[in-house]
Structure formats: structure tokens, C-alpha cells
Design an enzyme around this catalytic site. Structure first.
Site, PDB file in Angstrom:
ATOM      1  N   ASP A  46      44.188 -42.593  -8.267  1.00  0.00           N
ATOM      2  CA  ASP A  46      42.866 -42.612  -7.641  1.00  0.00           C
ATOM      3  C   ASP A  46      42.344 -41.177  -7.518  1.00  0.00           C
ATOM      4  O   ASP A  46      42.873 -40.381  -6.748  1.00  0.00           O
ATOM      5  CB  ASP A  46      42.935 -43.249  -6.246  1.00  0.00           C
ATOM      6  CG  ASP A  46      41.551 -43.352  -5.648  1.00  0.00           C
ATOM      7  OD1 ASP A  46      40.785 -44.222  -6.109  1.00  0.00           O
ATOM      8  OD2 ASP A  46      41.194 -42.542  -4.760  1.00  0.00           O
ATOM      9  N   TYR A  51      37.521 -34.338  -5.044  1.00  0.00           N
ATOM     10  CA  TYR A  51      38.854 -33.870  -4.651  1.00  0.00           C
ATOM     11  C   TYR A  51      39.195 -32.515  -5.289  1.00  0.00           C
ATOM     12  O   TYR A  51      40.174 -31.874  -4.912  1.00  0.00           O
ATOM     13  CB  TYR A  51      39.933 -34.911  -4.981  1.00  0.00           C
ATOM     14  CG  TYR A  51      39.693 -36.272  -4.345  1.00  0.00           C
ATOM     15  CD1 TYR A  51      38.813 -36.403  -3.264  1.00  0.00           C
ATOM     16  CD2 TYR A  51      40.312 -37.419  -4.811  1.00  0.00           C
ATOM     17  CE1 TYR A  51      38.568 -37.645  -2.688  1.00  0.00           C
ATOM     18  CE2 TYR A  51      40.078 -38.663  -4.233  1.00  0.00           C
ATOM     19  CZ  TYR A  51      39.198 -38.764  -3.174  1.00  0.00           C
ATOM     20  OH  TYR A  51      38.954 -39.987  -2.602  1.00  0.00           O
ATOM     21  N   LYS A  80      35.331 -41.145  -9.154  1.00  0.00           N
ATOM     22  CA  LYS A  80      34.169 -41.504  -8.325  1.00  0.00           C
ATOM     23  C   LYS A  80      33.002 -40.554  -8.556  1.00  0.00           C
ATOM     24  O   LYS A  80      33.192 -39.337  -8.683  1.00  0.00           O
ATOM     25  CB  LYS A  80      34.547 -41.466  -6.831  1.00  0.00           C
ATOM     26  CG  LYS A  80      35.832 -42.223  -6.539  1.00  0.00           C
ATOM     27  CD  LYS A  80      36.157 -42.338  -5.075  1.00  0.00           C
ATOM     28  CE  LYS A  80      37.574 -42.870  -4.885  1.00  0.00           C
ATOM     29  NZ  LYS A  80      38.629 -41.852  -4.950  1.00  0.00           N
ATOM     30  N   HIS A 113      30.908 -43.120  -4.857  1.00  0.00           N
ATOM     31  CA  HIS A 113      31.817 -42.674  -3.786  1.00  0.00           C
ATOM     32  C   HIS A 113      31.307 -43.074  -2.386  1.00  0.00           C
ATOM     33  O   HIS A 113      32.086 -43.485  -1.537  1.00  0.00           O
ATOM     34  CB  HIS A 113      32.007 -41.154  -3.885  1.00  0.00           C
ATOM     35  CG  HIS A 113      33.281 -40.656  -3.285  1.00  0.00           C
ATOM     36  ND1 HIS A 113      33.988 -39.589  -3.774  1.00  0.00           N
ATOM     37  CD2 HIS A 113      33.985 -41.075  -2.205  1.00  0.00           C
ATOM     38  CE1 HIS A 113      35.065 -39.389  -3.036  1.00  0.00           C
ATOM     39  NE2 HIS A 113      35.082 -40.275  -2.075  1.00  0.00           N
TER      40      HIS A 113
END
Ligand code: NAD
Length: 321
Positions: A46, A51, A80, A113
Site C-alpha cells: 500500500d 508517503y 493514491k 486519497h
């Protein structure tokens, strides 16, 4: 090792019910953690632009493929679309950037997201763009009028172009999903939301299952990822140290973390725990046991309706209100 899967609507592709979350894995550890996770049986990763470690995730996937542990098609990769890329002209470039960083030709799943549209920040100015348009001066994000419909239609074009197999959403409540389902030519395959015993989300879970939208739980261990982000998280007792969870764990000779993850699997909800530690990585995918109905009912008593990841708290943007 748990290799259960759920079949996604529209493509019927099997999505593993246990995967690795990559938020907050430090860049300098990410490649090794990803490769180690794949060696230990993880088949779902994921990821997200936000990130900031997709290049390193990509290197970990490549290392596992090059050493013959897996083939690309055996790993289910999710990423995302960040909030600043919601306008239709930004959706494909954002996905292409993620694909380039991950060094992949396609994603298995691409999620919106958040149902929040923010002012565009170009790749050169700042990547990932994060929440504030000008982090030096701004206290709140700069919201823009891009509808979810515009974004979703651009996401559908990514499927048409063969760049992503499935599309879905994250942090959507029932009413946002009801609206999306009215016009979606390709229905959302997944909704990824915060779910743990303090926030079981029974109504949303039942609604998604009724509409054939698979669910992925994030932050299965509760407050732990939010302790450094806001003080409120510190005042909530740790789920991993909760007496009910600890007693159930003892009964099955499992850890509290395994009980929390298994609790979601019993509800047909996928989990994506994050860890950089090999022992914990092994533990978090070793979930082939069953919780009794009695134990599930005991865990139900922990509901506190507490949400840790809430832009209403952080940014005056109450999407769950
Ligand atoms: P998590 O619930 O997976 O908790 C991670 C923390 O638990 C880490 O501090 C880790 O050290 C610890 N931990 C891991 N395994 C453990 C074990 N076996 N025993 C004890 N402690 C253990 O938290 P998370 O990172 O918030 O959520 C998981 C993933 O979900 C993220 O990495 C990310 O991929 C995704 N996510 C998505 C969203 C979204 O908006 N869509 C938001 C948050 C997280």
C-alpha cells in the site's frame, strides 16, 4: 502465512487481504523493508505519492523480482492520487509520476486519497506536495472547487488507458459513496478507511459490502501512528495494551497486534499494517486463526467512536461530519 484474498468488483481481480502499509517507513529503510516483506509472503503493498518513498518502494519490488522471489503480476500494488492533483488535467500526470517512481508499467489499484481538492503544486516546486500550499506561511490548506465527479472521470480514463487495473477511494463516507455511485461508469472497487475496535465503522462497512465495494482498514492498531502528529492521540489508551485485547491474545497464544488484524479479517476487511521490523512483519501476516463469536462481541465493547485521522481536527475540513 495468510494468503486469503477478496475478488474486486468489475475486474474480478483477487486482492490479498493482508498487505504492507508504507506510510512513515523511513526512505533509507524502505527498499529493504519492501524486499523483506515480499520474501516473507506479502503480496500487497500500500503506497501513496504522499508517503514520499515510492522510489524506494519501487527498488524493493524490483529487487524481489530480479532475485526471482515473485513476478510483477504476483504483487498487488496500490497507490493514491494526492489532493493537489484532482483537476482532470493533473490526474494522469500524477499517476505517471507515481508509475515512474515505482518503476512499474501499471498499478493494480489507484485510490483517490481524500475527498478533498487542494490547489495544484507542480512537481518541481514540491513533491510530495503535502497539505499546505505555502508551508512557510499558511496555517490551513488552500481548497479549490474541483468536484469528485471530475476527478473520478479522469480516474476512469486511467483504466481505459490500461495504466491501472482497478480504481477506488479512501476516506469516503456513505454519502460521498452514494453520490459517486450515481455517475460512476466504473464503480469504485475499494474504500480504504480508518477502522479499529475504537472506530469499527459498522454502518459504513455494511454499506460498502452491500454495494460490493471491498474495504481496507488502515491504522488497525489505533492511535500509534498519530502520537507524534497531535496531542489528542496521547490521551487515548493504546489498543495494543488494552486488557480485553491482551486477554484474547493470551487465549489464542497470539499477540495483541495479531488479534487486532484478525478482528478485521473476520469482518471481511483487508488490513495493511506497517512495520519495518522483520519479526513483526512475520507476525502481521500470520493470521490463520479464527476469533470466536464471543471474542468478537467482547471486542465490540471497545467502540469509542474515536477517529485519529480526521482533517476536520487538523485542517478545519470535516469530511466525516
Ligand atoms: P498501523 O496501525 O499499521 O500501525 C503502525 C505502527 O504499529 C508502527 O509504529 C509499528 O511500529 C507498529 N507495529 C507494527 N506491527 C506491530 C506489531 N506486530 N506489534 C506491535 N506494534 C506493531 O498504522 P498506520 O501506518 O497508520 O496504517 C497502516 C497503513 O495504512 C499505512 O502505512 C498506510 O499505508 C495506510 N494508511 C492510509 C491512510 C489513508 O488516508 N488512506 C491513512 C493512514 C494510513
Amino acid at each position: 502465512m495468510t494468503n486469503a484474498t477478496v475478488n474486486l468488483k468489475t475486474t474480478n481481480q483477487a486482492m490479498p487481504l493482508v498487505g504492507l502499509g508504507t506510510w512513515k517507513i523511513p526512505k533509507d529503510q524502505t527498499t529493504e523493508v519492501v524486499e523483506t516483506s515480499i520474501r516473507n509472503g506479502y503480496r500487497l503493498l500500500d503506497c501513496a505519492c504522499d508517503y514520499g518513498n515510492e522510489v524506494e518502494v519501487g527498488k524493493g519490488i524490483k529487487a524481489a523480482i530480479d532475485s526471482g522471489v515473485v513476478k510483477r503480476e504476483e504483487v498487488f500494488v496500490t497507490s493514491k492520487l494526492w489532493n493537489t492533483f484532482h483537476a482532470k488535467e493533473h490526474v494522469r500526470p500524477a499517476l505517471e509520476k507515481t508509475l515512474k517512481d515505482l518503476d512499474l508499467k501499471y498499478l493494480d489499484l489507484y485510490l483517490i486519497h481524500f475527498p478533498i481538492s487542494l490547489k495544484y503544486v507542480d512537481f518541481e516546486t514540491r513533491y510530495p506536495p503535502e497539505w499546505l500550499y505555502n508551508p512557510e506561511t499558511d496555517k490551513l490548506p488552500t481548497y479549490v472547487d474541483v468536484s469528485i465527479r471530475e476527478t473520478w472521470e479522469a480516474m476512469e480514463e486511467l483504466v481505459d488507458a490500461g495504466l491501472v487495473k482497478n480504481i477506488g477511494v479512501a476516506n469516503f463516507n456513505c454519502s460521498s459513496l452514494m453520490d459517486l455511485l450515481k455517475y460512476a461508469r466504473i464503480k469504485p472497487a475499494v474504500n480504504q478507511v480508518e477502522i479499529h475496535p475504537y472506530l469499527p465503522q459498522d454502518v459504513l462497512v455494511e454499506f460498502c459490502h452491500r454495494k460490493d465495494i471491498a474495504l481496507t482498514a488502515y491504522s488497525s492498531f489505533g492511535s500509534i501512528s498519530y502520537l507524534s502528529l497531535f496531542d489528542g492521540a496521547k490521551s487515548v489508551p493504546s489498543l495494543l495494551e488494552d486488557k480485553i485485547i491482551q486477554n484474547i491474545a493470551k487465549k489464542y497464544s497470539k499477540t495483541p497486534a495479531q488479534v487486532l488484524l484478525r478482528w478485521s479479517l473476520e469482518r471481511q476487511i483487508a488490513v495493511i499494517p506497517k512495520s519495518s521490523n522483520e519479526d513483526r512483519l512475520k507476525q502481521n501476516i500470520d493470521l490463520d486463526f479464527k476469533l470466536s463469536e464471543e471474542d468478537m462481541n467482547e471486542i465490540k465493547k471497545l467502540n469509542k467512536n474515536i477517529r485519529f485521522n480526521d482533517p476536520g481536527t487538523y485542517f478545519d475540513c470535516p469530511i466525516f461530519g
